[in-house]
Design an enzyme around this catalytic site. Structure first.
Site, PDB file in Angstrom:
ATOM      1  N   GLY A  85       5.343  42.373  48.586  1.00  0.00           N
ATOM      2  CA  GLY A  85       5.891  43.714  48.732  1.00  0.00           C
ATOM      3  C   GLY A  85       5.594  44.353  50.072  1.00  0.00           C
ATOM      4  O   GLY A  85       6.191  45.372  50.426  1.00  0.00           O
TER       5      GLY A  85
ATOM      6  N   CYS B 275      33.263  41.040  30.019  1.00  0.00           N
ATOM      7  CA  CYS B 275      34.096  40.429  31.052  1.00  0.00           C
ATOM      8  C   CYS B 275      35.458  40.093  30.460  1.00  0.00           C
ATOM      9  O   CYS B 275      35.544  39.474  29.390  1.00  0.00           O
ATOM     10  CB  CYS B 275      33.418  39.173  31.588  1.00  0.00           C
TER      11      CYS B 275
ATOM     12  N   CYS C 160      35.751  35.919  30.863  1.00  0.00           N
ATOM     13  CA  CYS C 160      34.925  34.971  30.108  1.00  0.00           C
ATOM     14  C   CYS C 160      34.330  35.596  28.858  1.00  0.00           C
ATOM     15  O   CYS C 160      33.671  34.912  28.086  1.00  0.00           O
ATOM     16  CB  CYS C 160      33.820  34.393  30.994  1.00  0.00           C
TER      17      CYS C 160
ATOM     18  N   CYS D 231      33.044  39.465  35.610  1.00  0.00           N
ATOM     19  CA  CYS D 231      31.679  39.165  36.037  1.00  0.00           C
ATOM     20  C   CYS D 231      31.604  39.256  37.558  1.00  0.00           C
ATOM     21  O   CYS D 231      32.463  38.725  38.258  1.00  0.00           O
ATOM     22  CB  CYS D 231      31.285  37.741  35.635  1.00  0.00           C
TER      23      CYS D 231
ATOM     24  N   CYS E  40      30.736  33.123  35.691  1.00  0.00           N
ATOM     25  CA  CYS E  40      31.988  33.347  34.964  1.00  0.00           C
ATOM     26  C   CYS E  40      32.781  32.037  34.860  1.00  0.00           C
ATOM     27  O   CYS E  40      33.263  31.673  33.786  1.00  0.00           O
ATOM     28  CB  CYS E  40      32.808  34.416  35.693  1.00  0.00           C
TER      29      CYS E  40
END
Lengths: 264, 227, 289
Positions: free
Chosen positions: C31, C240, C243, C265, C271
C-alpha cells in the site's frame, strides 16, 4: 468561613498546563521574539497584546508548533513539546490543542460542508459512526448558534461571523484543553464581535479551557483575558492581571498603549 | 479578614517626563468579619485608590494587604483571580460587561464561575433582581442600554450574588431612589450578619451612619509633599 | 515477429532493474507509494505508461500476456499494448484469464478468480488517495507517515451527507494490512473485495506520477466505511443480456436512438467463456426464441 479554612489554593493544580521558558525566535539579525517566559494555568485565559510587529504573532506561531523557536523550552503538562516526535506533536494539535485563526478561511475546509468541518477532528481521532459524528456536529453547531439545517452547507455560504463560529466549533469538538487564538474577532463587524466574545466567554467558563489569545484590541482582552502580557519589539515589557495592567499600567509603553485607545 | 499595613502607592508617568506622583504612604486598617468600615476623606484623598489596591486593580508600591490570608501585594495573578472568584467581591461604580449578554446572565455569572448549576445561579440572580426592583421584562436584555440607576442596581445584584467573605463597595447607594437605597442597605446588613468583612466608600452620610461600624480617614495616609 | 531493434520488452536492463527494485520495495510495504524514475514511453500519458513499465520489468520470455481495458480484450488501448509487447518481447498472448501468467489491466479485476503465480498489473492515473482533499504532496506524505487518515472519512462523510449513502463508486479507498490507505486505481468498488486475500501478485504503476504500489498475495485489504454505513460492493441490478450472469459486473449499452438498452458483462473473456458453455441471456439469439 475563616481565612485559614478556605484552602482555595489547595484546590488549584500544582503544575501549570503550559510553561514557556526563555523562548526566542530570530529571523536572521531581526528579533521575532526574545526571552519570553510565562506559565499558563488550567482554566486561565492569557491575553498577549502589542502593536503590529511586536512579536506577539511570532510567539503564538512558535507556541502552536507552526515555527520552531531558536532557544527556549515549552512544557505542556510537564512534557517538553519541542522534544516530542512530529507524530506526537501533530496528535496534540489534533486533539488536546486547538488553533483558531484570524481568517476563518485558514482554519476551515471551504469545500467541505459545515458538518464535515466539525466532524473532521472526530474522524481524525478515530470516530467511525456516521450517525454519532453527525449528532455531535449538530450539537456543536447549536452551541455556536448555527442553525442545525445549515449542517450540509459549505462555509462559503456563511457570513464572516458564522464562519468564525464554525471554526470555533470545529476546534472545540474534541474537547481540547489548550486553545490558541490569533485575533479571533479581527475583521468582524462590531455587533458580530460582541456576540462572538460572549460565546467565547461562555465556552471558556463552561469547558474550563486554557486560552492564549493574541490581539491588538484592548477591549477584547479586558472582557476575555484573566492575565495580560504586553509585548514590544519582540520582548515582554509588562505582565499582570488584565484589569491591573489596563487600569494601572507600569511600563511607559503600556501607558502609551492604554492612553491611545479611543473612548466611545 | 482584611488587613492593610504600611501600604504605599505612587504613579510614574513615563510619557510625561517620568514624573513620579506619590499618592499614599503608611496606610493601615483592619476589617474584621461581620464588620463594615467606611473610608472617608475629601475627594482625591485616595479612597478609591486604596480600595482598588485591596482588590488588586492597582499595584501597590510597598506594604501588605492581607485578604483571607493572601497578600494581594505579592500574590501571583492566578492567586488574585481565585481570591476574586471565591473570597473578595467588588461593587464598582461602573458596570463593565460584554455587550448583548442578558442582565440575568450578568448577575448569575459570578455563581457560574464557581461551578454552581445554571438553574440555581439564575434563581438566585432572579431573586436579587426582583428585590432590587428591576422589572422582569428587562432581565433578558443587555444592561448596556439601561439607565444609570438601573445599571447600578444590576451591578449591586451581581456583587451580592455570591456570599463573599470580604466585600468592597464603592458608592453603592449613589444615584438610587429611597426605596432601592433601603434595599441595598438591607443587603449590606445581611452580609454583615453572615460574617462578611465590608470596606466601603459612602458619600451618603445617612447610609454611612446606618451600616458603618467604624470610619477610617484616608487623609492620614496622604504622603508629605508640597501639594 | 519480435523486433530485434529493441531490448527485450522495450526497456533497457538498467531501467528494468530500477523498476524491479521499486516493485520489491512496494511488495515489502503493501500500500505504500514507492517513487520510481518513470521513463518516457512510446505512448501518451494516460494510456497506461505506468502499467506498461511495470509489465516490461516483470515479463520473461515464457510469460503469456493478457491485456484488458475496462474488462475488454478488444478495445484500442488493450490491443495496442498487447501488440507492443508481442513486437518488443515476442511473448505469447491470450484473452483467457486462466491461461495468462501476467495480466495488465485498466479499471477492472477479471471475474475469473486469479491463482498463485499470476501477476495483475494495474494502470493508475493518480495514486494518491488523499490528493483531492489535500493538494500538497509534502503534506500527504506526512499524513501517510503518521497514519493521519481522518480526511478519507471526511470524504465519505460528505458523500453520505450529500447523497444519503457513500456515493463513491470507483477508486474506492482501502486500508492495506491495517497500515497504509491506498487508492486501488479507478476499478469499480464492486471489484474491491477481490483485492483482499487474492492469491495473485497485484502491482500498480502510475507513469505520470512516477509511483508504484503493490499488494502481495493474500494481503489484508479493507474498504473504508462507517459502522452505520458499511461498504457495499454494488453493481447494476440486472443480469447480462448475453450470458445471463447475475453476479458479474455489467456495462450498460444504448442500442438504438429510441433509448433501448442492454446490460453486458464488462469482462469479455468471462462472458465469452460462459456463452461457450451454453449459458444464455435475454438477448441471446437462442434466448429470444
Amino acid at each position: 468561613m475563616g481565612a485559614g479554612e478556605l484552602g482555595i489554593f489547595g484546590k488549584m493544580k500544582l503544575q501549570p498546563l503550559l510553561s514557556v521558558q526563555g523562548l526566542t525566535k530570530r529571523y536572521g539579525a531581526r528579533i521575532g521574539c526574545a526571552d519570553v517566559s510565562f506559565d499558563l494555568w488550567p482554566g486561565e485565559v492569557l491575553g498577549i497584546v502589542g502593536e503590529s510587529g511586536s512579536g506577539k504573532s511570532t510567539l503564538l506561531s512558535c507556541l502552536a508548533g507552526h515555527q520552531r523557536p531558536d532557544l527556549g523550552r515549552i512544557l505542556y503538562d510537564g512534557d517538553d513539546v519541542l522534544a516530542l516526535s512530529e507524530a506526537a506533536w501533530r496528535r496534540l494539535l489534533r486533539g488536546d490543542w486547538a488553533y483558531v485563526h484570524q481568517n476563518p478561511r485558514d482554519g476551515l475546509r471551504m469545500g467541505v460542508s459545515a458538518g464535515g468541518n466539525v466532524g473532521e477532528r472526530l474522524m481524525g481521532t478515530g470516530a467511525r459512526h456516521y450517525g454519532a459524528i453527525r449528532a455531535t456536529a449538530t450539537d456543536w453547531l447549536g452551541r455556536v448558534e448555527i442553525a442545525a439545517d445549515r449542517i450540509d452547507d459549505r462555509p462559503s455560504a456563511f457570513s464572516g461571523g458564522m464562519q468564525q463560529r464554525l471554526q470555533i466549533a470545529r476546534n472545540l469538538v474534541t474537547g481540547p484543553r489548550l486553545v490558541f487564538m490569533d485575533e479571533p474577532t479581527g475583521g468582524l463587524d462590531v455587533s458580530v464581535q460582541a456576540r462572538l466574545l460572549d460565546l467565547l466567554r461562555g465556552l471558556v467558563r463552561d469547558l474550563g479551557l486554557s486560552v492564549v489569545i493574541v490581539t491588538h484590541d484592548l477591549a477584547v482582552v479586558r472582557l476575555l483575558a484573566d492575565r495580560l502580557m504586553v509585548m514590544k519589539s519582540g520582548r515582554v515589557v509588562e505582565t499582570g492581571l488584565t484589569d491591573q495592567v489596563l487600569d494601572d499600567p507600569q511600563h511607559g509603553y503600556t501607558q502609551l498603549l492604554v492612553s491611545s485607545v479611543l473612548q466611545v | 479578614m482584611i488587613e492593610v499595613s504600611n501600604l504605599s502607592k505612587a504613579f510614574t508617568l513615563h510619557n510625561q517626563g517620568g514624573a513620579v506622583i506619590p499618592v499614599m504612604a503608611g496606610a493601615a486598617l483592619r476589617v474584621a468579619p461581620g464588620e463594615c468600615v467606611g473610608l472617608v476623606g475629601q475627594s482625591g484623598a485616595g479612597k478609591s485608590t486604596l480600595m482598588r489596591m485591596v482588590y488588586g486593580n492597582y499595584l501597590a508600591a510597598g506594604g501588605r494587604i492581607l485578604v483571607g490570608g493572601v497578600d494581594v501585594v505579592t500574590a501571583e495573578p492566578r492567586q488574585i483571580i481565585a481570591l476574586r472568584r471565591e473570597v473578595l467581591g467588588y461593587v464598582s461604580q461602573f458596570l463593565r460587561v460584554v455587550p448583548r449578554v442578558p442582565t440575568i446572565e450578568v448577575v448569575a455569572d459570578p455563581l457560574l464561575r464557581l461551578g454552581i448549576p445554571a438553574d440555581q445561579a439564575r434563581d438566585r440572580a432572579a431573586a436579587l433582581l426582583a428585590r432590587l426592583n428591576i422589572p422582569e421584562r428587562l432581565w433578558g436584555l443587555s444592561p448596556t442600554t439601561f439607565s444609570g440607576g438601573e445599571q447600578q442596581r444590576v451591578n449591586i445584584a451581581r456583587g451580592f450574588a455570591h456570599g463573599y467573605p470580604a466585600l468592597l463597595l464603592d458608592e453603592p447607594t449613589a444615584s438610587l431612589d429611597a426605596a432601592n437605597r433601603a434595599v441595598v442597605l438591607e443587603l449590606i446588613g445581611e452580609a454583615k450578619a453572615r460574617g462578611a468583612a465590608i470596606l466601603g466608600i459612602f458619600h451618603d452620610e445617612g447610609a454611612r451612619a446606618q451600616v458603618c461600624d467604624r470610619l477610617v480617614d484616608v487623609t492620614a495616609f496622604t504622603p508629605a509633599r508640597v501639594a | 515477429m519480435t523486433d530485434h531493434a529493441y531490448n527485450f520488452a522495450y526497456l533497457d536492463e538498467q531501467t528494468k532493474r530500477m523498476i524491479r527494485r521499486a516493485l520489491l520495495k512496494a511488495l515489502a510495504m503493501p500500500g505504500y507509494q514507492v517513487p520510481f524514475a518513470s521513463r518516457e514511453m512510446p505512448m501518451p500519458y494516460g494510456w497506461g505508461t505506468g502499467g506498461v513499465q511495470v509489465t516490461a520489468a516483470c515479463l520473461t520470455p515464457d510469460d503469456r500476456l493478457k491485456v484488458i481495458d475496462q474488462g475488454a480484450d478488444d478495445t484500442t488501448n488493450a490491443v495496442s499494448i498487447r501488440r507492443f509487447f508481442q513486437r518488443t518481447a515476442g511473448v505469447a498472448v491470450t484473452e483467457a484469464t486462466v491461461e495468462a501468467t501476467l495480466i495488465q489491466t485498466r479499471h477492472r479485476i477479471p471475474e475469473q478468480p486469479l491463482s498463485e503465480g499470476q501477476i495483475l498489473v494495474y494502470q493508475v492515473p493518480i495514486p494518491e488517495p488523499l490528493r483531492f482533499l489535500e493538494p500538497r504532496e509534502t503534506e500527504t506524505r506526512k499524513m501517510h507517515e503518521l497514519e493521519e487518515y481522518g480526511l478519507m472519512h471526511v470524504k465519505l462523510y460528505e458523500d453520505i451527507a450529500r447523497h444519503g449513502e457513500i456515493a463513491t463508486s470507483y477508486a474506492y479507498p482501502v486500508k492495506v494490512e491495517g497500515r497504509y490507505v491506498m487508492d486501488p486505481s479507478p476499478i469499480p468498488k464492486f471489484d474491491n473485495p477481490k483485492l483482499a486475500g487474492n492469491p495473485a501478485i497485484q502491482l500498480f504503476g502510475a507513469g505520470r506520477e512516477a509511483r508504484i504500489h503493490a499488494l502481495p498475495p493474500y494481503c489484508d485489504v479493507v474498504s473504508l466505511d462507517f459502522e452505520d454505513h458499511p461498504f457495499v460492493a454494488s453493481k447494476a441490478d440486472a443480469c447480462c443480456d448475453l450470458c445471463g450472469s447475475g453476479t458479474s459486473y455489467l456495462d450498460e449499452v444504448i442500442t438504438d436512438d429510441r433509448g433501448s438498452r442492454m446490460f453486458v458483462c464488462s469482462d469479455t473473456d468471462y462472458c465469452t467463456s460462459r456463452r461457450a458453455e451454453g449459458q444464455r441471456g435475454r438477448l441471446s439469439p437462442e434466448g429470444r426464441a
